[in-house]
Design an enzyme around this catalytic site. Structure first.
Site, PDB file in Angstrom:
ATOM      1  N   GLY A 112       0.826  -1.205   0.000  1.00 24.61           N
ATOM      2  CA  GLY A 112       0.000   0.000   0.000  1.00 24.61           C
ATOM      3  C   GLY A 112       0.855   1.248   0.000  1.00 24.61           C
ATOM      4  O   GLY A 112       2.084   1.187   0.144  1.00 24.61           O
ATOM      5  N   PRO A 113       0.235   2.412  -0.158  1.00 22.34           N
ATOM      6  CA  PRO A 113       0.964   3.683  -0.205  1.00 22.34           C
ATOM      7  C   PRO A 113       1.696   3.958   1.103  1.00 22.34           C
ATOM      8  O   PRO A 113       1.362   3.383   2.154  1.00 22.34           O
ATOM      9  CB  PRO A 113      -0.146   4.720  -0.453  1.00 22.34           C
ATOM     10  CG  PRO A 113      -1.312   3.932  -0.952  1.00 22.34           C
ATOM     11  CD  PRO A 113      -1.210   2.584  -0.332  1.00 22.34           C
ATOM     12  N   PRO A 114       2.681   4.857   1.078  1.00 23.79           N
ATOM     13  CA  PRO A 114       3.392   5.218   2.312  1.00 23.79           C
ATOM     14  C   PRO A 114       2.453   5.884   3.308  1.00 23.79           C
ATOM     15  O   PRO A 114       1.523   6.607   2.934  1.00 23.79           O
ATOM     16  CB  PRO A 114       4.470   6.195   1.830  1.00 23.79           C
ATOM     17  CG  PRO A 114       4.614   5.946   0.365  1.00 23.79           C
ATOM     18  CD  PRO A 114       3.271   5.500  -0.109  1.00 23.79           C
ATOM     19  N   GLY A 115       2.704   5.647   4.593  1.00 26.99           N
ATOM     20  CA  GLY A 115       1.962   6.331   5.643  1.00 26.99           C
ATOM     21  C   GLY A 115       0.617   5.751   5.974  1.00 26.99           C
ATOM     22  O   GLY A 115      -0.157   6.366   6.709  1.00 26.99           O
ATOM     23  N   LYS A 118       1.409   0.338   7.722  1.00 26.78           N
ATOM     24  CA  LYS A 118       1.892  -1.035   7.550  1.00 26.78           C
ATOM     25  C   LYS A 118       2.800  -1.450   8.711  1.00 26.78           C
ATOM     26  O   LYS A 118       2.675  -2.547   9.254  1.00 26.78           O
ATOM     27  CB  LYS A 118       2.622  -1.160   6.206  1.00 26.78           C
ATOM     28  CG  LYS A 118       1.726  -0.909   5.002  1.00 26.78           C
ATOM     29  CD  LYS A 118       2.447  -1.147   3.701  1.00 26.78           C
ATOM     30  CE  LYS A 118       3.516  -0.108   3.433  1.00 26.78           C
ATOM     31  NZ  LYS A 118       2.956   1.240   3.209  1.00 26.78           N
ATOM     32  N   GLU A 339      -6.174  32.461 -10.033  1.00 25.06           N
ATOM     33  CA  GLU A 339      -6.959  31.670  -9.079  1.00 25.06           C
ATOM     34  C   GLU A 339      -8.459  31.884  -9.272  1.00 25.06           C
ATOM     35  O   GLU A 339      -9.256  30.945  -9.106  1.00 25.06           O
ATOM     36  CB  GLU A 339      -6.558  32.029  -7.642  1.00 25.06           C
ATOM     37  CG  GLU A 339      -5.090  31.761  -7.313  1.00 25.06           C
ATOM     38  CD  GLU A 339      -4.679  30.325  -7.575  1.00 25.06           C
ATOM     39  OE1 GLU A 339      -5.539  29.424  -7.457  1.00 25.06           O
ATOM     40  OE2 GLU A 339      -3.505  30.094  -7.912  1.00 25.06           O
ATOM     41  N   HIS A 342      -9.681  29.530 -11.937  1.00 25.12           N
ATOM     42  CA  HIS A 342      -9.977  28.191 -11.408  1.00 25.12           C
ATOM     43  C   HIS A 342     -11.323  28.175 -10.694  1.00 25.12           C
ATOM     44  O   HIS A 342     -12.141  27.266 -10.882  1.00 25.12           O
ATOM     45  CB  HIS A 342      -8.888  27.770 -10.414  1.00 25.12           C
ATOM     46  CG  HIS A 342      -7.571  27.463 -11.037  1.00 25.12           C
ATOM     47  ND1 HIS A 342      -7.420  26.584 -12.079  1.00 25.12           N
ATOM     48  CD2 HIS A 342      -6.316  27.914 -10.740  1.00 25.12           C
ATOM     49  CE1 HIS A 342      -6.133  26.501 -12.404  1.00 25.12           C
ATOM     50  NE2 HIS A 342      -5.451  27.310 -11.602  1.00 25.12           N
TER      51      HIS A 342
END
Length: 501
Positions: A112-115, A118, A339, A342
């Site tokens: 899985g992704p970091p953080g 695990k 901005e 957006h």
């Protein structure tokens, strides 16, 4: 003997003993040397065993401190925890699994992704099974000298068995973090240090006999499962692969609750709103949000953490801390126009989506638009992705409309837009149909990418061209106050769209 007077009595006996030896005609020098050596050896043994004065007491005290982690202390991973606990029960219930003829697992791979937690899950697994926990990182086995990595693998398994026997425990868990460093795919060369280390790891896993005591379970973690060697992933080695994903809304709420237990919050704080606005955050990032919010409250010398502190912490984790850069008025106006471009496109394609428009520099961004949470989404339609691309292109289109050209401020926007186009092509949502993106030539891919972006840029320009009054009215407020709330922005948008008398 009273410890208080022990040293004084010993000092008094020594000269009397020397005088007695002289009286009986015995040379006292060999006796004194033997005594000194004996006392020195005794002190060394006591220091090594923790029996030294002061040092032994501190070690014993340290050993009694609780250092365990339970699965209840880990939030947002209910499915992964359930799957891992089921696998751990094979260690804890040998008689039951023997009845059903189940082969206990040798290895569990957490991906899985970091953080995402695990490493925390591996530590909780050791506590859950009352097992010895021995950990190492994949980088610890990598050396330039041939054979060193393989010997360290052997030592790791030997240490787990020895430690379990000393502590009289039936189970031992070995955790290897970043196993992709040592378990990467082999290229056929058997003389490489990486290959020898991996071969030794495979040999040790094959040598794990589930009927032996202590029972060994290997848990490893990686965020690059695709890089691991197939021999490591097959059943009989890493039998179970558990995906530890980014937490969903419910999981984020649980994680925030866990990290709020030791923090003073104002009564109006809504952690559910924070969870809704942190889609895509890992558990580590959510912990950082709570910590940064507490730091903001401390800076202001406040008594409680307020909702605005949490919102500022979200921005900091996403984009970085506010900077002291002071731009010229012309540049500030250009950033504001960018901005607002957006924000206007976002409100037109998804009404009510803008939460805030900010002109204050943060991290590498000179300004930013915060969007209201739209709910966790895992599937995206073609229309949704096209709208997201138009929002990303809104800043550059606004600069073209007012200044006749673009600036380098659109670089990240274009990277995001091209990433979304790549997702469309790989998902079969373009005129190319269902294709393998790796089989497309650079020319074919570039042509499709250019046509999609040009069409959406034209739609974005047409949308903004009818809202020039919104720019003019919002620009004055934004450059003066630097922050424009979503509700205020929508009021200006509605006023600008009213017919003039």
């Amino acid at each position: 003997m009273n410890k208080k007077y022990g040293k004084e009595i010993l000092i008094g006996i020594v000269p009397v003993l020397i005088a007695f030896l002289f009286f009986v005609g015995v040379n006292p020098v060999p006796v004194l040397l033997a005594g000194i050596i004996g006392v020195s050896l005794l002190l060394m043994v006591r220091m090594r065993s923790g029996g030294g004065i002061g040092v032994g007491e501190s070690r014993k005290t340290k050993a009694k401190l609780p250092s365990f982690l339970t699965f209840d202390d880990i939030g947002g991973q209910d499915r992964a925890k359930k799957e891992l606990i089921e696998a751990l029960d094979f260690l804890m219930k040998p008689d039951l699994i023997k009845k059903f003829g189940i082969r206990p697992l040798k290895g569990i791979l957490l991906t899985g992704p970091p953080g995402t937690g695990k490493t925390l899950m591996a530590k909780a697994a050791a506590h859950h099974t009352n097992a010895v926990f021995v950990s190492a990182s994949g980088s610890e086995f990598v050396e330039m000298y041939v054979g060193v990595g393989a010997s360290r693998v052997r030592e790791l398994f030997k240490e787990a068995r020895t430690k379990a026997q000393k502590e009289n425990k039936e189970n031992a868990i070995i955790f290897i973090d970043e196993i992709d460093v040592v378990g990467g795919k082999r290229d056929g060369g058997q003389q490489r240090e990486y290959d020898q280390t991996l071969n030794q790891l495979l040999t040790e896993m094959d040598g794990i006999h589930t009927s032996d005591t202590p029972r060994i379970l290997l848990i490893a973690a990686t965020n690059r499962k695709d890089m691991l060697d197939s021999a490591l992933l097959r059943p009989g080695r890493f039998d179970r692969h558990i995906q530890v994903d980014l937490p969903d809304l419910k999981g984020r709420q649980h994680i925030l609750q866990l990290h709020s237990r030791n923090k003073p919050f104002a009564e109006d704080v809504l952690l559910d709103d924070v969870a809704a606005q942190t889609f895509g955050f890992s558990g580590a990032q959510l912990e950082s949000v709570m910590n940064e919010a507490a730091i903001y409250a401390l800076r202001e010398e406040g008594q409680f953490i307020e909702q605005r502190h949490l919102l500022s912490a979200i921005d900091k984790v996403m984009m970085g801390e506010k900077t002291d850069r002071e731009a010229a008025n012309e540049e500030r106006e250009r950033v504001a126009i960018h901005e607002l471009g957006h924000a206007i496109v976002a409100e037109k394609v998804r009404p009510g989506s803008v939460s805030q428009v900010a002109l204050s520099p943060r991290g590498q961004a000179l300004g930013y638009v915060r969007h209201n949470p739209q709910g966790d989404k895992y599937l995206y339609t073609k229309e949704y992705i096209e709208e997201q691309i138009m929002i990303a292109l809104g800043g550059a289109a606004a600069e073209e409309m007012f200044y006749g050209g673009r600036s380098t401020g659109s670089r990240n926007d274009f990277e995001q837009a091209m990433g979304l186009v790549r997702t469309m092509i790989e998902s079969g949502l373009t005129e190319l149909g269902i294709v393998d993106s790796q089989m497309l030539t650079k020319e074919e891919y570039g042509k499709a990418n250019g046509e999609i972006l040009e069409e959406l840029m034209t739609r974005t320009r047409n949308e903004l061209s009818t809202h020039r009054r919104v720019f003019e009215q919002s620009l004055e407020v934004l450059t003066k106050e630097e922050v424009l709330s979503g509700n205020r922005f929508r009021e200006l948008l509605r006023d600008a769209l009213l017919p003039t008398a």
